[in-house]
Design an enzyme around this catalytic site. Structure first.
Site, PDB file in Angstrom:
ATOM      1  N   HIS A 226      53.320  84.749  82.524  1.00  0.00           N
ATOM      2  CA  HIS A 226      54.075  83.612  83.069  1.00  0.00           C
ATOM      3  C   HIS A 226      54.077  82.434  82.083  1.00  0.00           C
ATOM      4  O   HIS A 226      54.190  81.287  82.489  1.00  0.00           O
ATOM      5  CB  HIS A 226      53.538  83.196  84.442  1.00  0.00           C
TER       6      HIS A 226
ATOM      7  N   ASP B 196      56.169  82.885  79.218  1.00  0.00           N
ATOM      8  CA  ASP B 196      57.417  83.037  78.455  1.00  0.00           C
ATOM      9  C   ASP B 196      58.455  81.999  78.841  1.00  0.00           C
ATOM     10  O   ASP B 196      59.085  81.383  77.980  1.00  0.00           O
ATOM     11  CB  ASP B 196      57.975  84.459  78.583  1.00  0.00           C
TER      12      ASP B 196
ATOM     13  N   GLY C 277      57.624 102.086  89.114  1.00  0.00           N
ATOM     14  CA  GLY C 277      57.115 100.990  89.936  1.00  0.00           C
ATOM     15  C   GLY C 277      55.788 100.425  89.492  1.00  0.00           C
ATOM     16  O   GLY C 277      55.199  99.611  90.181  1.00  0.00           O
TER      17      GLY C 277
ATOM     18  N   ASP D 294      60.138  92.248  77.324  1.00  0.00           N
ATOM     19  CA  ASP D 294      60.099  93.698  77.515  1.00  0.00           C
ATOM     20  C   ASP D 294      60.885  94.414  76.417  1.00  0.00           C
ATOM     21  O   ASP D 294      60.391  95.336  75.759  1.00  0.00           O
ATOM     22  CB  ASP D 294      60.679  94.077  78.884  1.00  0.00           C
TER      23      ASP D 294
END
Length: 392
Positions: free
Chosen positions: A34, A36, A124, A174
């Site tokens: 958290h 980025d 998931g 990602d």
């Protein structure tokens, strides 16, 4: 592996022709959660598990997609003349979106293809299977058409595919980690500037282990948006006192000196996490460069506590799994990874007695939650690449 995939491709598409095989890894963020969207650093690595694409050009403009992970959906067919998003195309919208974005950038291909996908990334688990699919498609499409696109623009194109075509407001981490990964290295990335540097991850006698809570991340999206708003609120208050563009422009000391200007105590705690996590990430990068895996592990533990207490995105299952790991002497570090509220923890565990350690963690977690966990002992691998026909 390649020969098995080629045989499966030939069976599904009823051909004897030999296709090309590419591997696009999954990724895990070792630390820097958290940060980025708050102007800070992340520290991900590519994994040895990932998405394989087996692909062969066609002589017409048809695009045919098949996934061994979703065999019930069969072959999903469209064409280069119909790249619009279609809900019925399910997972195939991800590779379609990549081709759509190539076209938007002026890179058009004349021939279609048959493509067979197989992923050994757990669904998931928060290891970014969607970005892995996107980069697999991008490198294969680029190679088929000899576009010669550089890797960082390709990474950015895949992010746009997810943002604009799929409609998921993800950051660049990602796709960057998957496209730019380097074996046995993590990458320190500034998500705003895309400045990056590699750090060797030398884990002699230590294994990188991902543990799946098997709790779907049901709250992650809504809480993610809420946390972003709270950080923006803290930033707006701080900007009345200090000249900054992002929360992570502040050092922890500067933040402490100005914290009182943030009106909401909740927003202040969110900002505290972002600032301190950014500082932890820089320290973690330095620790690995110096080969100090124990120091890195302690920073991972501190990261989880901050995500639990200040950012409040862990939840009972991630806490239970992390705390079960902390009880083990052979665990150097453990923390949640990803958006939170489910998904995976990332752990550094001594190799000696690993099986027994994992069994105790699993038993402790099950006693607390009633849920079985799954472990994935992974290596840090290279980014998206073509595999030779003789590579396993």
């Amino acid at each position: 592996m390649s020969e098995n995939l080629i045989s499966s491709f030939q069976e599904v598409f009823q051909t004897n022709e030999r296709p090309k095989v590419y591997l696009s890894p999954g990724r895990v963020n070792l630390i820097g959660e958290h940060t980025d969207y708050n102007g800070g650093y992340v520290f991900p690595c590519a994994l040895s598990v990932g998405t394989y694409i087996v692909i062969r050009p066609r002589e017409d403009r048809k695009l045919r997609f098949y996934s061994d992970n979703f065999p019930d959906l069969g072959i999903i067919e469209t064409s280069l003349d119909n790249l619009d998003y279609e809900e019925s195309h399910d997972w195939a919208n991800y590779p379609k979106g990549v081709i759509y974005m190539f076209r938007e950038e002026g890179f058009t291909g004349g021939k279609g293809f048959d493509a067979y996908f197989y992923g050994d990334i757990p669904n998931g688990a928060g290891l970014s299977s969607s970005a892995s699919i996107e980069l697999a498609m991008a490198i294969a499409w680029d190679a088929q058409n000899v576009f010669g696109m550089d890797r960082i623009p390709m990474v950015q194109l895949c992010q746009r595919a997810e943002n604009r075509y799929i409609g998921v407001n993800c950051g660049i981490m990602d796709q960057f980690a998957i496209g730019m990964g380097k074996k046995d290295h993590a990458v320190l990335l500034d998500c705003n500037t895309l400045d990056y540097s590699y750090a060797p991850v030398k884990l002699e006698g230590v294994k990188l282990v991902l543990a799946n809570t098997n709790k779907r991340r049901g709250l992650a999206d809504s809480k993610y948006n809420e946390r972003r708003r709270e950080c923006e609120e803290a930033l707006a208050d701080l900007q009345k006192a200090v000249s900054i563009q992002n929360l992570c422009d502040l050092s922890p000391e500067e933040f402490s000196a100005n914290r009182q200007v943030i009106k909401s105590e909740t927003a202040a705690r969110r900002a505290k996490h972002a600032v301190e996590e950014n500082a932890r990430t820089i320290k973690a990068h330095q620790a690995l460069k110096e080969g100090d895996v124990s120091a890195f592990g302690q920073l991972m533990n501190d990261s989880h506590r901050s995500l639990r207490d200040d950012y409040e995105v862990t939840g009972d299952h991630l806490d239970a799994l992390t705390e079960a790991a902390w009880k083990e002497e052979t665990v150097l570090g453990a923390r949640m990874t990803g958006a939170g509220f489910g998904g995976c923890t990332v752990n550094l565990i001594k190799e000696e007695g690993l099986e027994e350690t994992l069994k105790r963690i699993a038993d402790t977690y099950k006693n607390r939650t009633g849920i079985e966990t799954e472990f994935y002992v992974v290596d840090i691998g290279d980014g998206t690449r073509e595999l030779g026909n003789n590579v396993d």
